[in-house]
Motif scaffolding. Structure first.
Motif, short mmCIF file in Angstrom:
data_model
loop_
_atom_site.label_atom_id
_atom_site.label_comp_id
_atom_site.label_asym_id
_atom_site.label_seq_id
_atom_site.Cartn_x
_atom_site.Cartn_y
_atom_site.Cartn_z
N VAL A 93 -33.99 -52.65 -2.58
CA VAL A 93 -35.09 -53.39 -1.95
C VAL A 93 -35.58 -52.63 -0.71
O VAL A 93 -36.79 -52.52 -0.47
CB VAL A 93 -34.65 -54.82 -1.59
CG1 VAL A 93 -35.72 -55.52 -0.77
CG2 VAL A 93 -34.36 -55.62 -2.86
N VAL A 94 -34.65 -52.09 0.07
CA VAL A 94 -35.03 -51.28 1.24
C VAL A 94 -35.91 -50.13 0.82
O VAL A 94 -36.97 -49.87 1.42
CB VAL A 94 -33.77 -50.76 1.98
CG1 VAL A 94 -34.17 -49.69 3.01
CG2 VAL A 94 -33.05 -51.89 2.68
N ASP A 95 -35.51 -49.41 -0.22
CA ASP A 95 -36.28 -48.25 -0.67
C ASP A 95 -37.68 -48.65 -1.12
O ASP A 95 -38.67 -47.99 -0.77
CB ASP A 95 -35.55 -47.55 -1.82
CG ASP A 95 -34.31 -46.80 -1.36
OD1 ASP A 95 -34.20 -46.54 -0.15
OD2 ASP A 95 -33.45 -46.49 -2.22
N VAL A 96 -37.78 -49.74 -1.90
CA VAL A 96 -39.08 -50.17 -2.40
C VAL A 96 -39.99 -50.60 -1.26
O VAL A 96 -41.17 -50.24 -1.21
CB VAL A 96 -38.91 -51.32 -3.42
CG1 VAL A 96 -40.26 -51.95 -3.75
CG2 VAL A 96 -38.26 -50.79 -4.71
N LEU A 97 -39.45 -51.36 -0.30
CA LEU A 97 -40.26 -51.82 0.82
C LEU A 97 -40.69 -50.65 1.70
O LEU A 97 -41.83 -50.59 2.17
CB LEU A 97 -39.49 -52.85 1.65
CG LEU A 97 -39.23 -54.20 0.97
CD1 LEU A 97 -38.35 -55.07 1.86
CD2 LEU A 97 -40.54 -54.92 0.64
N ARG A 98 -39.77 -49.70 1.92
CA ARG A 98 -40.12 -48.53 2.73
C ARG A 98 -41.24 -47.73 2.07
O ARG A 98 -42.19 -47.32 2.73
CB ARG A 98 -38.88 -47.65 2.94
CG ARG A 98 -39.14 -46.47 3.87
CD ARG A 98 -37.99 -45.50 3.91
NE ARG A 98 -36.81 -46.04 4.56
CZ ARG A 98 -35.66 -46.29 3.94
NH1 ARG A 98 -35.53 -46.07 2.65
NH2 ARG A 98 -34.63 -46.76 4.62
N GLU A 99 -41.13 -47.52 0.77
CA GLU A 99 -42.17 -46.79 0.05
C GLU A 99 -43.51 -47.52 0.11
O GLU A 99 -44.56 -46.89 0.27
CB GLU A 99 -41.74 -46.60 -1.41
CG GLU A 99 -40.58 -45.64 -1.61
CD GLU A 99 -39.86 -45.86 -2.93
OE1 GLU A 99 -40.43 -46.56 -3.79
OE2 GLU A 99 -38.75 -45.33 -3.09
N ARG B 40 -42.74 -61.24 -5.15
CA ARG B 40 -43.37 -60.02 -5.66
C ARG B 40 -42.35 -59.05 -6.25
O ARG B 40 -42.63 -58.37 -7.24
CB ARG B 40 -44.17 -59.33 -4.56
CG ARG B 40 -45.41 -60.08 -4.12
CD ARG B 40 -46.08 -59.43 -2.93
NE ARG B 40 -46.54 -58.07 -3.22
CZ ARG B 40 -47.17 -57.31 -2.33
NH1 ARG B 40 -47.40 -57.78 -1.11
NH2 ARG B 40 -47.56 -56.09 -2.66
N LEU B 41 -41.16 -59.00 -5.65
CA LEU B 41 -40.14 -58.08 -6.11
C LEU B 41 -39.31 -58.62 -7.27
O LEU B 41 -38.61 -57.87 -7.94
CB LEU B 41 -39.20 -57.74 -4.95
CG LEU B 41 -39.76 -56.85 -3.85
CD1 LEU B 41 -38.85 -56.86 -2.64
CD2 LEU B 41 -39.95 -55.43 -4.35
N GLY B 42 -39.37 -59.93 -7.47
CA GLY B 42 -38.58 -60.53 -8.53
C GLY B 42 -37.12 -60.68 -8.18
O GLY B 42 -36.24 -60.61 -9.05
N VAL B 43 -36.84 -60.89 -6.88
CA VAL B 43 -35.47 -61.09 -6.42
C VAL B 43 -35.43 -62.33 -5.53
O VAL B 43 -36.46 -62.93 -5.24
CB VAL B 43 -34.96 -59.85 -5.64
CG1 VAL B 43 -34.96 -58.61 -6.52
CG2 VAL B 43 -35.79 -59.61 -4.37
N SER B 44 -34.24 -62.69 -5.07
CA SER B 44 -34.14 -63.81 -4.13
C SER B 44 -34.53 -63.34 -2.73
O SER B 44 -34.65 -62.14 -2.46
CB SER B 44 -32.71 -64.36 -4.11
OG SER B 44 -31.83 -63.42 -3.51
N ALA B 45 -34.70 -64.29 -1.83
CA ALA B 45 -35.12 -63.95 -0.47
C ALA B 45 -34.01 -63.29 0.34
O ALA B 45 -34.29 -62.56 1.29
CB ALA B 45 -35.62 -65.20 0.26
#
Length: 230
Positions: A27-33, A54-59
């Motif tokens: 999640v860190v990598d996706v948000l950073r990108e 949006r990411l399809g994961v929990s908060a």
């Protein structure tokens, strides 16, 4: 945008933990990108639940990721409101690139003197991926491959702390003009510089590798960031 959970049953627990990155790290990598690419806009406030959807994961992994990105200086945590992507001005960008030049240029020079042929060969597929994503306009994938290429290249020098600092500084760059660069047909030329850099490293040309790395960094200050090159 989705984050896939790791697959593979029957593997030892310790082995699977060592072999696969955590959900939080992905999640860190996706948000950073997304921040580097401008998909998450500077100055805007985002909530963890909205990003999680949006990411399809929990908060929870999103909040954990945002805490890490806050420590990196990419976002600000606003109590009871969410997370604001940090805005950078020209002075910020100049200072970041000055530090990156001090770290990356001489390190690439050292790599050119010490890299083994198999280490250079291992980076060729990443450079090919950059060519492919530049041609097809897969911009987030291009940014991910670009990060992988440069960090793996620097890691050959053997300084883990330097690599982590460069990762943080690269995350602060905003490649807001990347889409325009693709539309104008200039992104492929930028991608090809990675092959040229590997050629120079393979030839043990320290001066040539340092000069190309210096010019390559100039793109961040120039056309990649939508400003005049410094």
């Amino acid at each position: 945008m989705s984050v896939d959970l790791p697959e593979g049953r029957g593997n030892p627990v310790l082995g699977s933990l060592a072999a696969r990155p955590s959900l939080r790290s992905r999640v860190v990598d996706v948000l950073r990108e997304a921040m580097v690419a401008g998909e998450l806009e500077p100055g805007r406030i985002y909530s963890a639940p909205a990003l999680a959807e949006r990411l399809g994961v929990s908060a929870t992994p999103v909040r954990e990721a945002m805490m890490e990105l806050t420590q990196e200086g990419l976002v600000e945590t606003l109590r009871h409101r969410g997370y604001r992507v940090v805005e950078l001005d020209d002075v910020d960008l100049d200072e970041i690139l000055q530090v990156r030049s001090l770290l990356e240029v001489p390190t690439v020079g050292r790599v050119a003197e010490t890299a083994a042929p198999e280490q250079v060969a291992a980076l060729r597929p990443v450079a090919d991926r950059l060519d492919e994503t530049a041609r097809t306009g897969e911009l987030r994938e291009f940014i991910a491959a670009d990060m992988t290429f440069h960090l793996e290249l620097l890691s050959i020098a053997g300084n883990r702390r330097l690599v982590e600092e460069v990762r943080r500084l690269r995350g602060l760059s905003r490649l807001s003009a990347l889409h325009r660069l693709y539309e104008e047909g200039r992104l492929e030329a930028t991608a090809r510089e990675h092959h040229l850099l590997l050629d120079l490293v393979e030839a043990r040309d320290r001066t040539g590798a340092e000069d190309l790395m210096r010019r390559h960094l100039g793109h961040v200050r120039g056309i990649w960031a939508g400003r005049d090159e410094g």
